[in-house]
Write an enzyme that holds these catalytic residues in place. Structure first.
Site, PDB file in Angstrom:
ATOM      1  N   LYS A  35       0.819  -1.218   0.000  1.00 16.43           N
ATOM      2  CA  LYS A  35       0.000   0.000   0.000  1.00 16.43           C
ATOM      3  C   LYS A  35       0.855   1.272   0.000  1.00 16.43           C
ATOM      4  O   LYS A  35       0.504   2.246  -0.655  1.00 16.43           O
ATOM      5  CB  LYS A  35      -0.962   0.013   1.179  1.00 16.43           C
ATOM      6  N   THR A  36       1.970   1.266   0.730  1.00 12.75           N
ATOM      7  CA  THR A  36       2.824   2.462   0.755  1.00 12.75           C
ATOM      8  C   THR A  36       3.391   2.735  -0.625  1.00 12.75           C
ATOM      9  O   THR A  36       3.462   3.891  -1.063  1.00 12.75           O
ATOM     10  CB  THR A  36       3.973   2.282   1.773  1.00 12.75           C
ATOM     11  N   ASP A 219      -3.578   7.844   4.032  1.00  9.55           N
ATOM     12  CA  ASP A 219      -3.085   6.510   4.395  1.00  9.55           C
ATOM     13  C   ASP A 219      -3.814   6.024   5.657  1.00  9.55           C
ATOM     14  O   ASP A 219      -4.299   6.828   6.454  1.00  9.55           O
ATOM     15  CB  ASP A 219      -1.581   6.591   4.661  1.00  9.55           C
ATOM     16  N   GLU A 220      -3.900   4.703   5.843  1.00 12.99           N
ATOM     17  CA  GLU A 220      -4.516   4.091   7.039  1.00 12.99           C
ATOM     18  C   GLU A 220      -5.903   4.676   7.300  1.00 12.99           C
ATOM     19  O   GLU A 220      -6.252   5.035   8.436  1.00 12.99           O
ATOM     20  CB  GLU A 220      -3.621   4.288   8.270  1.00 12.99           C
ATOM     21  N   GLN A 250      -8.182  -4.449   9.233  1.00 15.33           N
ATOM     22  CA  GLN A 250      -7.115  -4.098  10.180  1.00 15.33           C
ATOM     23  C   GLN A 250      -7.485  -2.890  11.030  1.00 15.33           C
ATOM     24  O   GLN A 250      -6.614  -2.217  11.565  1.00 15.33           O
ATOM     25  CB  GLN A 250      -5.805  -3.824   9.433  1.00 15.33           C
ATOM     26  N   ARG A 605       1.372 -10.952  10.467  1.00 13.52           N
ATOM     27  CA  ARG A 605       2.732 -10.439  10.714  1.00 13.52           C
ATOM     28  C   ARG A 605       3.781 -11.458  10.296  1.00 13.52           C
ATOM     29  O   ARG A 605       4.946 -11.113  10.129  1.00 13.52           O
ATOM     30  CB  ARG A 605       2.945 -10.128  12.211  1.00 13.52           C
TER      31      ARG A 605
END
Length: 721
Positions: A35-36, A219-220, A250, A605
């Site tokens: 995503k970044t 973002d987020e 998330q 993770r």
């Protein structure tokens, strides 16, 4: 650099997201889906193709670190100066805007920002001025109330008051606002609220920024609260493009005010035609991703996506059924040693837990095994403030002349001993060449003015010493957390639940030390009493073995702290009902769904190897508690797992926040899950679950107003309704 170079290496969905036309879009970016990279490349593509200048867009992140990383990547992609770009956190961008329009915002040009500590001090000062009882209205609770109101976009006059208590809180909020305005200061929550009010009120300023920022990239997005969404909506207006990147699966910060519903509101309010799902994962093997997909599929209110990878199935997920928490910790230690022997670096191994208090037994086992570890985003157990406070009281029981311990808690919890009184006490101790404790006794005995607070302190320590005589170490520790008022103090804090859990875990540590370590520890004096040995042991664990900066170390952290990180091997411990999902979640609206999202974050993770462990019993709050495996384990298909030491438990399912075993498993129990029963003391309730075995069966019943109760089946004397 040409556009082909910018777009090189993107997969089809990433390419679709980066090159979307001029319209608002929602990018559902799964864990490890890049995503970044998509967000940064979208900015670079818009600039490179001439659709916008670097000054004509705004990029919003949740941390300064993320903003810095984005700008660094952007500089590497394009030969541009990013210094003047509007890229940063919500608070940082609002501060910048308010500095430019301080007059219209009603602020001085040199207004100062109050951090969390400064804000609390300001509230305490105000409450003292207003003569408000800080026991009835604890300052931290008032701080939480004010910030929550601001995050909902509410000034004091707009907040509803239901009773005298809430009316008083509203009055304090109103006076706090006036005080901040007089002093020309703004807290963090104020930055966003004041900026929102400015844009809403001043049409010409709002129009200016709407015309300037044709593209706003966030973002987020799943972590935005109500006011942040309203601010974005106001800034974007009717014609600008909001490019929101997030993952509803998330969204794990509901306790901070994050609203996962903002994503659906955005879809509706902006008439979003493009929802691009980034589902290809570049982090984990497919067994791990399939498990994560299976778990999260049980949540009802999802936008929906399915992670996949081309990296192959990888290893099965290992599940360990521990006899107790000590066995679980030893299993983790053994596996960590094995992974090291296989060449896995300690820094690439993470040990996750749902609650901070769970780290104590894990830290103890790592310490004993001489494995370096680092607590990420937090403190080791014996370094946590509330634990150090309790230990200071224990140190005074052992030796009242311990000046360091006395200074730590002489006015904690607050008992009216100010800085001036403390200076006088220290000066008297120097003059009399004695300890602070002796000096306090002398001052109280002389009946000197200002000794009232000291009288209470001296009386408390004497009572502690008296009551500690002839009792167990665990009972002493319980005294140090209750009689001293520590637990009561933290009960009044907005986020005091974790601190109380750590104090209760300290009692567990005392029980474990008494049972296992007393007189059998290499680093203490065998002739010392058990309290002294325990204090020495705690000091050694606190002072050693936290890895030095830069040294390779195992990573310990809560699941919340792990978000955004990845590791080759991940251990998730304590996967039991009541721990994960947390017991409190069953009382909250959609609480179990947020816990499931937390489990999804934990599982994703892991890159290569994932361990899930649970214990049949564990020591909690100084008592043995029998547990049952978490529902999340049953949501993972057996084909993806390898059970290391047990057969699969009976399948279970959840309904309305109540954990239920299958019909065949329930047949051995005297009452069915969900059945109504009556208890002589607690009244009518509903059977929620069972713990333990036939010889030591515990039944959990929700008695409504009386709350959840765990009763020994042998003595419960229940009546079917």
């Amino acid at each position: 650099m040409d556009t082909d170079s910018i777009l090189a290496g993107l997969n089809n969905k990433q390419l679709e997201a980066v090159t979307l036309p001029h319209q608002s879009a929602l990018i559902l970016a799964g864990a490890g889906s890049g995503k970044t990279r998509v967000l940064t490349t979208r900015i670079a593509w818009l600039i490179q193709t001439g659709q916008i200048s670097p000054m004509g867009l705004m990029a919003v992140t949740f941390t300064n670190k993320a903003a810095k990383e984005m700008l660094t990547r952007l500089t590497a992609m394009l030969p541009i100066n990013t210094r003047g770009m509007w890229a940063g956190t919500f608070h940082g961008l609002c501060n910048r805007l308010l500095r430019a329009h301080y007059r219209e915002a009603g602020l001085p040009s040199t207004f100062q920002i109050l951090d969390t500590g400064d804000q609390l001090s300001s509230i305490k000062r105000l409450m003292k001025l207003l003569n408000v009882d800080d026991e009835k209205y604890p300052p931290k609770q008032v701080q939480g109330y004010i910030n929550s109101c601001k995050e909902e976009g509410l000034r004091a006059h707009a907040v509803e008051a239901y009773d005298a208590h809430s009316q008083k809180l509203r009055e304090i909020y109103e006076e706090y606002d006036k005080q901040c305005n007089r002093e020309g200061v703004a807290d963090f929550a104020e930055l966003l609220l004041r900026c929102y009010e400015l844009l809403e009120r001043e049409v010409h300023i709002r129009t200016h920024y709407q015309q300037r920022f044709q593209y706003i990239l966030v973002d987020e997005f799943q972590d935005t609260n109500r006011l942040q969404y309203l601010w974005l909506k106001l800034l974007a207006g009717a014609n600008n493009c909001l490019f929101a990147v997030g993952d509803d699966d998330q969204s794990i910060y509901g306790f901070r005010g994050a609203r996962v519903g903002n994503m659906r509101d955005f879809e509706r309010d902006f008439n979003v035609q493009n929802i691009v799902k980034l589902e290809e994962n570049y982090r984990s093997h497919s067994n791990i991703l399939d498990a994560a997909n299976a778990i999260i599929s049980h949540n009802k209110h999802r936008l929906g996506k399915n992670l996949w990878t081309s990296a192959g199935k990888g290893e099965p997920i290992r599940i360990y059924d521990a006899y107790n928490d000590t066995d679980e910790a030893q299993f983790i230690v053994d596996e960590v040693n094995m992974l090291q022997n296989e060449g896995v670096a300690l820094g690439d191994i993470a040990l996750l837990y749902r609650s901070n208090a769970q780290s104590r037994i894990l830290e103890h086992s790592l310490f004993a095994a001489n494995i370096p570890y680092r607590v990420y985003g937090g403190l080791r157990f014996f370094e946590r403030a509330e634990v150090k406070h309790a230990m200071a009281y224990l140190r005074l029981i052992a030796n009242a002349h311990d000046d360091t311990a006395l200074l730590r808690i002489i006015n904690f919890p607050a008992r009216g001993i100010g800085a001036r009184s403390l200076e006088q006490l220290q000066e008297a101790a120097r003059t009399e060449n004695c300890s602070l404790w002796q000096s306090a006794i002398n001052k109280v005995g002389n009946g000197k003015a200002g000794a009232k607070g000291l009288e209470g302190f001296v009386a408390l320590i004497r009572e502690l010493v008296d009551q500690a005589y002839g009792i167990t170490l665990a009972e002493m520790t319980e005294l140090a957390t209750t009689l001293t008022g520590l637990k009561a103090h933290y009960q009044n804090e907005k986020e005091g639940e974790d601190r109380i859990a750590n104090l209760e875990e300290l009692v567990t540590a005392a029980v474990a030390f008494s049972n296992q370590d007393f007189g059998n520890h290499n680093n203490v004096n065998d002739d010392a009493d058990i309290l002294t040995q325990f204090l020495n042991h705690a000091s050694l664990e606190a002072g050693e073995h936290q890895a030095d900066a830069g040294r390779e170390a195992l990573q310990l952290m809560t699941v919340h702290a792990a978000k955004g990180l990845e590791f080759n091997a991940v251990f998730i411990s304590g996967v039991e009902e009541g721990l994960f999902p947390h017991e409190q979640s069953t009382y909250e609206n959609n609480g179990v769904e947020e816990e499931r999202r937390l489990m999804y974050v934990a599982v994703t993770r892991a890159r290569q190897r994932l361990y899930l462990s649970h214990a049949q019993s564990r020591m909690l709050h100084g008592q043995v508690r029998y547990g049952i495996p978490s529902r999340f384990l049953d949501e993972i298909p057996d084909s993806l797992t390898k059970r290391l030491n047990s057969k699969p438990a009976p399948k279970t399912y959840a309904t309305g926040g109540v954990y239920q075993t299958s019909t065949s498993a329930q047949s051995n129990y005297p009452y069915k899950i969900g059945q109504s029963v009556r208890h002589a003391k607690f009244g009518e309730g509903v059977v929620v679950s069972y713990e333990g075995n036939a010889d030591n069966l515990v039944i959990k019943i929700n008695f409504g107003r009386e709350g959840m109760k765990s009763l020994a089946m042998e003595y419960a004397k229940l009546e079917k309704i």
